[in-house]
Design an enzyme around this catalytic site. Structure first.
Site, PDB file in Angstrom:
ATOM      1  CE  LYS A 190      11.279   3.333   9.865  1.00 30.63           C
ATOM      2  NZ  LYS A 190      10.163   3.207   8.749  1.00 30.63           N
ATOM      3  CG  ASN A 191       9.823   6.354   7.398  1.00 25.44           C
ATOM      4  OD1 ASN A 191      10.535   5.142   7.163  1.00 25.44           O
ATOM      5  ND2 ASN A 191       9.571   7.183   8.715  1.00 25.44           N
TER       6      ASN A 191
ATOM      7  NE  ARG B 124       8.970  -2.829  10.593  1.00 26.86           N
ATOM      8  CZ  ARG B 124       8.572  -2.679  10.011  1.00 26.86           C
ATOM      9  NH1 ARG B 124       7.227  -2.636  10.354  1.00 26.86           N
ATOM     10  NH2 ARG B 124       8.116  -1.982   9.073  1.00 26.86           N
TER      11      ARG B 124
ATOM     12  CG  ASP C 132       6.445   7.952  11.657  1.00 27.02           C
ATOM     13  OD1 ASP C 132       5.102   7.868  11.524  1.00 27.02           O
ATOM     14  OD2 ASP C 132       6.860   8.244  10.630  1.00 27.02           O
TER      15      ASP C 132
ATOM     16  CB  CYS D 253      -0.567  -1.878   8.555  1.00 29.29           C
ATOM     17  SG  CYS D 253       0.075  -0.939   9.136  1.00 29.29           S
TER      18      CYS D 253
ATOM     19  NE  ARG E   6       0.882   2.003   6.443  1.00 26.06           N
ATOM     20  CZ  ARG E   6       2.135   1.993   7.171  1.00 26.06           C
ATOM     21  NH1 ARG E   6       2.061   0.812   8.068  1.00 26.06           N
ATOM     22  NH2 ARG E   6       3.354   2.976   6.404  1.00 26.06           N
TER      23      ARG E   6
ATOM     24  NE  ARG F 132       1.137  -0.633   4.828  1.00 24.40           N
ATOM     25  CZ  ARG F 132       0.160  -2.124   3.963  1.00 24.40           C
ATOM     26  NH1 ARG F 132       0.053  -2.247   4.694  1.00 24.40           N
ATOM     27  NH2 ARG F 132      -0.074  -1.033   3.290  1.00 24.40           N
TER      28      ARG F 132
HETATM   29  C1  EPZ Z   1       4.850   6.600   5.410  1.00 23.36           C
HETATM   30  O1  EPZ Z   1       4.435   5.719   5.332  1.00 23.36           O
HETATM   31  C2  EPZ Z   1       5.405   6.140   6.776  1.00 23.36           C
HETATM   32  N1  EPZ Z   1       7.019   5.206   6.239  1.00 23.36           N
HETATM   33  C3  EPZ Z   1       5.233   6.308   7.761  1.00 23.36           C
HETATM   34  O2  EPZ Z   1       6.167   5.975   8.736  1.00 23.36           O
HETATM   35  C4  EPZ Z   1       4.344   7.285   8.192  1.00 23.36           C
HETATM   36  O3  EPZ Z   1       3.469   7.082   9.149  1.00 23.36           O
HETATM   37  C5  EPZ Z   1       3.216   8.055   7.618  1.00 23.36           C
HETATM   38  O4  EPZ Z   1       4.342   7.705   5.795  1.00 23.36           O
HETATM   39  C6  EPZ Z   1       3.385   8.848   7.298  1.00 23.36           C
HETATM   40  O5  EPZ Z   1       3.779  10.185   7.407  1.00 23.36           O
HETATM   41  C7  EPZ Z   1       7.695   5.612   5.082  1.00 23.36           C
HETATM   42  O6  EPZ Z   1       7.758   6.690   4.914  1.00 23.36           O
HETATM   43  C8  EPZ Z   1       8.746   3.927   4.657  1.00 23.36           C
HETATM   44  P1  EPZ Z   1       0.984   8.112   3.578  1.00 23.36           P
HETATM   45  P2  EPZ Z   1       3.150   5.864   3.831  1.00 23.36           P
HETATM   46  O7  EPZ Z   1       0.394   7.234   2.400  1.00 23.36           O
HETATM   47  O8  EPZ Z   1       4.470   6.695   3.424  1.00 23.36           O
HETATM   48  C9  EPZ Z   1      -3.845   6.938   3.029  1.00 23.36           C
HETATM   49  C10 EPZ Z   1       7.058   5.039  10.272  1.00 23.36           C
HETATM   50  O9  EPZ Z   1       6.940   4.526  11.969  1.00 23.36           O
HETATM   51  N2  EPZ Z   1      -3.466   6.058   1.929  1.00 23.36           N
HETATM   52  O10 EPZ Z   1       1.553   8.475   3.437  1.00 23.36           O
HETATM   53  O11 EPZ Z   1       2.019   4.650   3.615  1.00 23.36           O
HETATM   54  C11 EPZ Z   1      -3.449   5.764   4.386  1.00 23.36           C
HETATM   55  O12 EPZ Z   1      -3.942   4.146   4.449  1.00 23.36           O
HETATM   56  C12 EPZ Z   1       6.292   5.059   9.671  1.00 23.36           C
HETATM   57  O13 EPZ Z   1       8.027   5.150  10.392  1.00 23.36           O
HETATM   58  C13 EPZ Z   1      -3.998   5.712   0.975  1.00 23.36           C
HETATM   59  O14 EPZ Z   1      -5.625   5.991   1.062  1.00 23.36           O
HETATM   60  O15 EPZ Z   1       1.760   6.228   4.337  1.00 23.36           O
HETATM   61  C14 EPZ Z   1      -2.802   6.435   4.926  1.00 23.36           C
HETATM   62  O16 EPZ Z   1      -4.466   6.991   6.393  1.00 23.36           O
HETATM   63  C15 EPZ Z   1       5.051   4.085   9.830  1.00 23.36           C
HETATM   64  N3  EPZ Z   1      -3.955   5.364  -0.822  1.00 23.36           N
HETATM   65  C16 EPZ Z   1      -2.974   7.899   4.570  1.00 23.36           C
HETATM   66  O17 EPZ Z   1      -2.826   8.255   2.971  1.00 23.36           O
HETATM   67  C17 EPZ Z   1      -2.697   5.163  -0.541  1.00 23.36           C
HETATM   68  O18 EPZ Z   1      -2.253   4.868  -1.919  1.00 23.36           O
HETATM   69  C18 EPZ Z   1      -1.004   8.485   4.383  1.00 23.36           C
HETATM   70  O19 EPZ Z   1      -0.472   7.462   4.462  1.00 23.36           O
HETATM   71  C19 EPZ Z   1      -1.792   5.973   0.111  1.00 23.36           C
HETATM   72  C20 EPZ Z   1      -2.145   5.882   1.340  1.00 23.36           C
END
Ligand code: EPZ
Length: 416
Positions: free
Chosen positions: A22-23, A396, A304, A116, A121, A92
């Site tokens: 998916k990701n 999803r 995850d 979320c 996020r 998202r």
């Molecule tokens: C990706 O989400 C995945 N989604 C998530 O999978 C996964 O849990 C996550 O990465 C962490 O591995 C997809 O790839 C579509 P991040 P993402 O930006 O990219 C903070 C699932 O269940 N942050 O790496 O949205 C954020 O709040 C999903 O399949 C900021 O502060 O996660 C978090 O604490 C859920 N500012 C951390 O970084 C930003 O601009 C990591 O989030 C961006 C992120």
């Protein structure tokens, strides 16, 4: 609304084929926006999120054709550069259209994702990076309004490791003028998969999979044929289920090299693993041993996979300490697992899980995708019947989960 009914307490036995990730599929689909040539994909999973991405791109004018695991995306004629709130709020990852739209068309209007269930996020790093590349960005009426002439390469040091942030900036940089260096980049295998697809489209990218990615922008990208990588989280979920419920399961079409941290924890729990080039076999007899873990960006233990391992610890011998470091509210499943008789104490973002001899089925509610997966694992080991509500979360991200588990001998069915 559909629910999942599980009669647990049986070991799992058999073979399952892993779906496409998916990701990886979601960012790769958005990469189609970078070119006016068709992008032909294989191994695209049949998931609600993939359908949402198809709808999002479709309403922008992308021609999306699907035939089983194959999908062709043709973004020759784009009629809208808007990602509306109605779609972004359901997924998202929709924010991944921002970089490609801005890079190819010089403008994009993308709804801010908002809150979320698993944590705040924000997307500030996506925005900051695009601004460094010369984009003018404002937040107006809940939308990210972005404009730019041709984006310019820049050196961008990300404040924290973000997966979709890295992906958005990598896609934007692919069409920018000059060289972009992304520092503190995410090293997740899905980032590497996207980089490979972009390379097949003619992008010049070095260092994907390390924390410094160098992108030399090109004037245009071509179409490509690309096969999406196997889903490492789906793979890990089946492995955790087998480790918790016991039995022998073989997963085919997998990418074992993307699962090091998960496999290490399964071995620690007492599972016997046989790892092939694209297969993993697991054998578990008796109760698992508790494992302690901390989630971390790749190659650390994946957030995850956290809920699924909490279910494993719930029935394990001993006490496991699980610390979530990526999302501040990703322990909601613990409260539902308590309803099944699990002994879990939450202190902030740490869960202390004392293994109990048995869980007992009950009605529980899924709060997000991986929480649902954790509840399925718990339901498979619980004696009696577990009814999981709100399984649209599961749809999803897991293709035909109940069919695949059913093939392993689990008594599981979808009920209205
Ligand atoms: C990706 O989400 C995945 N989604 C998530 O999978 C996964 O849990 C996550 O990465 C962490 O591995 C997809 O790839 C579509 P991040 P993402 O930006 O990219 C903070 C699932 O269940 N942050 O790496 O949205 C954020 O709040 C999903 O399949 C900021 O502060 O996660 C978090 O604490 C859920 N500012 C951390 O970084 C930003 O601009 C990591 O989030 C961006 C992120």
């Amino acid at each position: 609304m559909d629910k999942l009914r599980i009669s647990g307490g049986r070991p799992l036995e058999g073979e399952v084929r892993v779906s496409g990730a998916k990701n990886a599929a979601l960012p790769i689909m958005c990469a189609a926006l970078l070119t006016d040539r068709p992008l032909a994909l294989a191994n695209v999973p049949a998931l609600a999120d993939v359908a949402t991405a198809g709808k999002l791109l479709g309403q922008m004018g992308v021609a999306v054709e699907r035939d089983g695991g194959r999908m062709t995306l043709d973004a020759r004629r784009i009629t809208s550069r808007v990602a509306p709130y109605e779609l972004v709020k359901t997924m998202r990852a929709s924010v991944l259209v921002l970089g490609p739209l801005l890079a190819r068309f010089g403008e994009a209007r993308v709804s801010l994702p908002g809150g979320c269930a698993i944590g705040a996020r924000p997307v500030d790093q996506h925005i900051k990076g695009l601004q460094a590349m010369g984009a003018a960005i404002a937040i107006e009426q809940g939308y990210i309004e972005a404009r730019a002439g041709r984006l310019r390469g820049a050196r961008i040091v990300m404040d924290l490791v973000t997966v979709t942030g890295t992906e958005n900036l990598m896609m934007a940089a692919a069409l920018a003028e000059g060289t972009t260096v992304l520092e503190n980049a995410a090293r997740e295998p899905e980032v590497v998969d996207l980089a490979r697809c972009l390379a097949a489209m003619g992008a010049k990218i070095e260092g994907a999979g390390s924390d410094v990615i160098r992108v030399e922008g090109v004037g245009r990208l071509e179409g490509a044929d690309y096969r999406v990588m196997p889903d490492r989280i789906e793979t890990g979920t089946f492995l955790a289920a087998a480790a918790a419920a016991g039995g022998r399961v073989r997963l085919t079409g997998a990418a074992p090299q993307t699962l090091d941290a998960t496999l290490a924890k399964l071995r620690e729990a007492g599972a016997k693993l046989a790892v092939g080039e694209d297969s993993i076999a697991i054998e578990m007899s008796g109760r698992p041993a508790s494992v302690s873990l901390r989630t971390a960006p790749y190659p650390g233990f994946a957030t995850d996979m956290q809920a699924q391992f909490m279910a494993l610890d719930a029935v394990a011998e001993g006490t496991g300490v699980i610390t979530e470091t990526i999302f501040e509210n990703r322990m909601m499943h613990a409260l539902e697992m308590q309803r099944l008789g699990a002994d879990i104490t939450i202190q902030g973002t740490t869960a202390v899980v004392k293994g109990v001899g048995r869980l007992q089925g009950a009605n529980v509610m899924a709060t997000d995708l991986r929480a649902s997966a954790g509840l399925v694992v718990a339901g498979l080991v619980a004696q009696g019947e577990t009814l999981i509500d709100r399984i649209y979360h599961l749809d999803r991200g897991y293709e035909a989960l109940e069919k695949k588990l059913g093939a392993l001998g689990a008594r599981i069915e979808r009920v209205k």
